[in-house]
Scaffold this motif. Structure first.
Motif, mmCIF file in Angstrom:
data_model
loop_
_atom_site.group_PDB
_atom_site.id
_atom_site.type_symbol
_atom_site.label_atom_id
_atom_site.label_comp_id
_atom_site.label_asym_id
_atom_site.label_seq_id
_atom_site.Cartn_x
_atom_site.Cartn_y
_atom_site.Cartn_z
ATOM 1 N N PHE A 55 -103.799 -9.128 -65.281
ATOM 2 C CA PHE A 55 -103.467 -8.064 -64.419
ATOM 3 C C PHE A 55 -104.751 -6.887 -64.654
ATOM 4 N N GLU A 58 -107.963 -8.426 -63.356
ATOM 5 C CA GLU A 58 -108.085 -8.431 -62.184
ATOM 6 C C GLU A 58 -108.410 -6.956 -61.568
ATOM 7 N N THR A 88 -106.416 -3.773 -51.632
ATOM 8 C CA THR A 88 -106.016 -4.945 -51.926
ATOM 9 C C THR A 88 -104.538 -4.743 -51.730
ATOM 10 N N ASP A 89 -104.121 -5.808 -50.946
ATOM 11 C CA ASP A 89 -102.579 -5.876 -50.574
ATOM 12 C C ASP A 89 -101.771 -6.239 -51.750
ATOM 13 N N ASN A 90 -101.985 -6.953 -52.760
ATOM 14 C CA ASN A 90 -101.168 -7.147 -53.845
ATOM 15 C C ASN A 90 -100.945 -6.230 -54.751
ATOM 16 N N PHE A 91 -101.797 -4.893 -54.626
ATOM 17 C CA PHE A 91 -101.603 -3.853 -55.558
ATOM 18 C C PHE A 91 -100.955 -2.763 -54.708
ATOM 19 N N ASP A 92 -100.314 -3.076 -53.603
ATOM 20 C CA ASP A 92 -99.491 -1.859 -52.738
ATOM 21 C C ASP A 92 -98.519 -1.265 -53.701
#
Length: 118
Positions: A55, A58, A88-92
């Motif tokens: 994590f 990235e 980044t959508d994954n880090f919303d």
């Protein structure tokens, strides 16, 4: 690899101290860490350590891309991390924590500089 951490808390080639990860896991169960009667398998902190490393890698890679887009700077800034999180959508789930313009008010740091309560 962290330099200010007791090397005895590591087992294997992990960058993050496993005793610190166990402490966080026990404290997330609720109550005081010394009162926790929680058993943690040997593999769980090792897996969590690797997941955290990936994590961080990235997030750092995406932050570095944001910094490189602004010029020839060789230092990551808070705003670079905020741009990476917002793009980044994954880090919303981090958007509220890493809002542009600095650290949130009310954040408390422990002796290691880790934000523990928001």
């Amino acid at each position: 690899m962290f330099t200010g951490v007791d090397a005895s808390s590591r087992i294997g080639p992990h960058s993050l101290p496993l005793t610190r990860i166990k402490k966080i896991m026990k404290s997330s169960a609720g109550g005081n860490v010394s009162d926790a009667k929680m058993m943690i398998s040997v593999e769980a902190p090792i897996v969590l350590s690797k997941v955290c490393e990936l994590f961080i890698e990235e997030l750092t890679r995406r932050s570095w891309t944001a910094a490189a887009a602004q010029g020839k700077r060789k230092t990551l800034l808070h705003d670079d991390v905020a741009v990476a999180v917002n793009d980044t959508d994954n880090f919303d789930f981090l958007v509220g924590m890493v809002s542009r313009g600095g650290r949130r008010r009310g954040a408390e740091e422990d002796s290691d500089g880790v934000i523990t309560h928001l």
